[in-house]
Motif scaffolding. Structure first.
Motif, short mmCIF file in Angstrom:
data_model
loop_
_atom_site.label_atom_id
_atom_site.label_comp_id
_atom_site.label_asym_id
_atom_site.label_seq_id
_atom_site.Cartn_x
_atom_site.Cartn_y
_atom_site.Cartn_z
N ASP A 84 0.83 -1.19 0.00
CA ASP A 84 0.00 0.00 0.00
C ASP A 84 0.87 1.25 0.00
O ASP A 84 1.83 1.35 0.77
N GLN A 85 0.53 2.20 -0.88
CA GLN A 85 1.19 3.49 -0.93
C GLN A 85 0.17 4.54 -0.47
O GLN A 85 -0.96 4.56 -0.97
N THR A 86 0.55 5.37 0.48
CA THR A 86 -0.38 6.35 1.02
C THR A 86 0.10 7.76 0.75
O THR A 86 1.29 8.00 0.54
N GLY A 87 -0.83 8.68 0.75
CA GLY A 87 -0.52 10.08 0.54
C GLY A 87 -1.77 10.91 0.72
O GLY A 87 -2.81 10.43 1.17
N VAL A 88 -1.65 12.17 0.35
CA VAL A 88 -2.77 13.10 0.45
C VAL A 88 -3.10 13.61 -0.95
O VAL A 88 -2.22 14.02 -1.70
N LEU A 89 -4.37 13.54 -1.29
CA LEU A 89 -4.88 14.03 -2.56
C LEU A 89 -5.70 15.28 -2.28
O LEU A 89 -6.61 15.25 -1.46
N THR A 90 -5.36 16.37 -2.96
CA THR A 90 -6.13 17.61 -2.84
C THR A 90 -6.85 17.83 -4.16
O THR A 90 -6.22 17.81 -5.22
N LEU A 91 -8.18 17.99 -4.10
CA LEU A 91 -8.98 18.14 -5.30
C LEU A 91 -9.78 19.44 -5.27
O LEU A 91 -10.23 19.88 -4.22
N LYS A 92 -9.98 20.01 -6.46
CA LYS A 92 -10.85 21.17 -6.65
C LYS A 92 -11.60 20.96 -7.95
O LYS A 92 -11.01 20.80 -9.01
N GLN A 93 -12.94 20.90 -7.85
CA GLN A 93 -13.77 20.72 -9.03
C GLN A 93 -14.37 22.05 -9.45
O GLN A 93 -14.88 22.80 -8.61
N ASP A 94 -14.32 22.34 -10.74
CA ASP A 94 -14.93 23.53 -11.31
C ASP A 94 -15.66 23.09 -12.57
O ASP A 94 -15.06 22.94 -13.63
N GLY A 95 -16.96 22.81 -12.43
CA GLY A 95 -17.71 22.25 -13.55
C GLY A 95 -17.20 20.85 -13.85
O GLY A 95 -17.16 20.00 -12.97
N ASP A 96 -16.78 20.62 -15.10
CA ASP A 96 -16.24 19.32 -15.48
C ASP A 96 -14.72 19.23 -15.30
O ASP A 96 -14.14 18.19 -15.57
N ALA A 97 -14.11 20.33 -14.86
CA ALA A 97 -12.65 20.35 -14.69
C ALA A 97 -12.28 19.95 -13.27
O ALA A 97 -12.97 20.28 -12.30
N LEU A 98 -11.18 19.21 -13.15
CA LEU A 98 -10.69 18.75 -11.86
C LEU A 98 -9.21 19.08 -11.76
O LEU A 98 -8.43 18.72 -12.65
N THR A 99 -8.82 19.81 -10.73
CA THR A 99 -7.42 20.17 -10.52
C THR A 99 -7.02 19.75 -9.11
O THR A 99 -7.86 19.42 -8.28
N GLY A 100 -5.72 19.75 -8.87
CA GLY A 100 -5.25 19.42 -7.54
C GLY A 100 -3.84 18.88 -7.55
O GLY A 100 -3.08 19.08 -8.50
N GLU A 101 -3.52 18.16 -6.46
CA GLU A 101 -2.17 17.66 -6.26
C GLU A 101 -2.21 16.39 -5.42
O GLU A 101 -3.06 16.24 -4.55
#
Length: 98
Positions: A17-34
């Motif tokens: 298992d590999q763990t981490g943190v996912l940061t998401l931002k949705q704007d309509g159909d677009a998805l950004t993050g890290e």
């Protein structure tokens, strides 16, 4: 679908298992993050929402260069889905709110 925010991510891999943190931002159909973890951080690329499915790619360099391709859904307040591990086949991931 409420996906904005931070998620504790777990990816099943041949190396465990590999763990981490996912940061998401949705704007309509677009998805950004890290995505970030012990091996560093990578911006998500090609992020999009298709119906109730979230899709994005992440290029990681550690422990080896690979592009991870994610496709998942938010259900019951958590994320889950499939991830392509490049030449290492397919696996799954889960995410819970951080």
């Amino acid at each position: 679908m409420a996906v904005d925010g931070k998620w504790n991510l777990t990816i099943k891999t041949p190396m465990g298992d590999q763990t981490g943190v996912l940061t998401l931002k949705q704007d309509g159909d677009a998805l950004t993050g890290e995505m970030s973890g012990p091996q560093g951080a990578a911006p998500i690329e090609n992020g999009r929402v298709e119906g109730d499915t979230l899709k994005w790619d992440a290029k990681v360099t550690q422990p080896m260069p690979i592009t991870l391709e994610f496709a998942g859904k938010e259900e019951g307040g958590n994320l889950s889905g499939d991830v392509k591990l490049g030449a290492f086949g397919n696996s799954t991931f889960t995410g819970v709110p951080a």
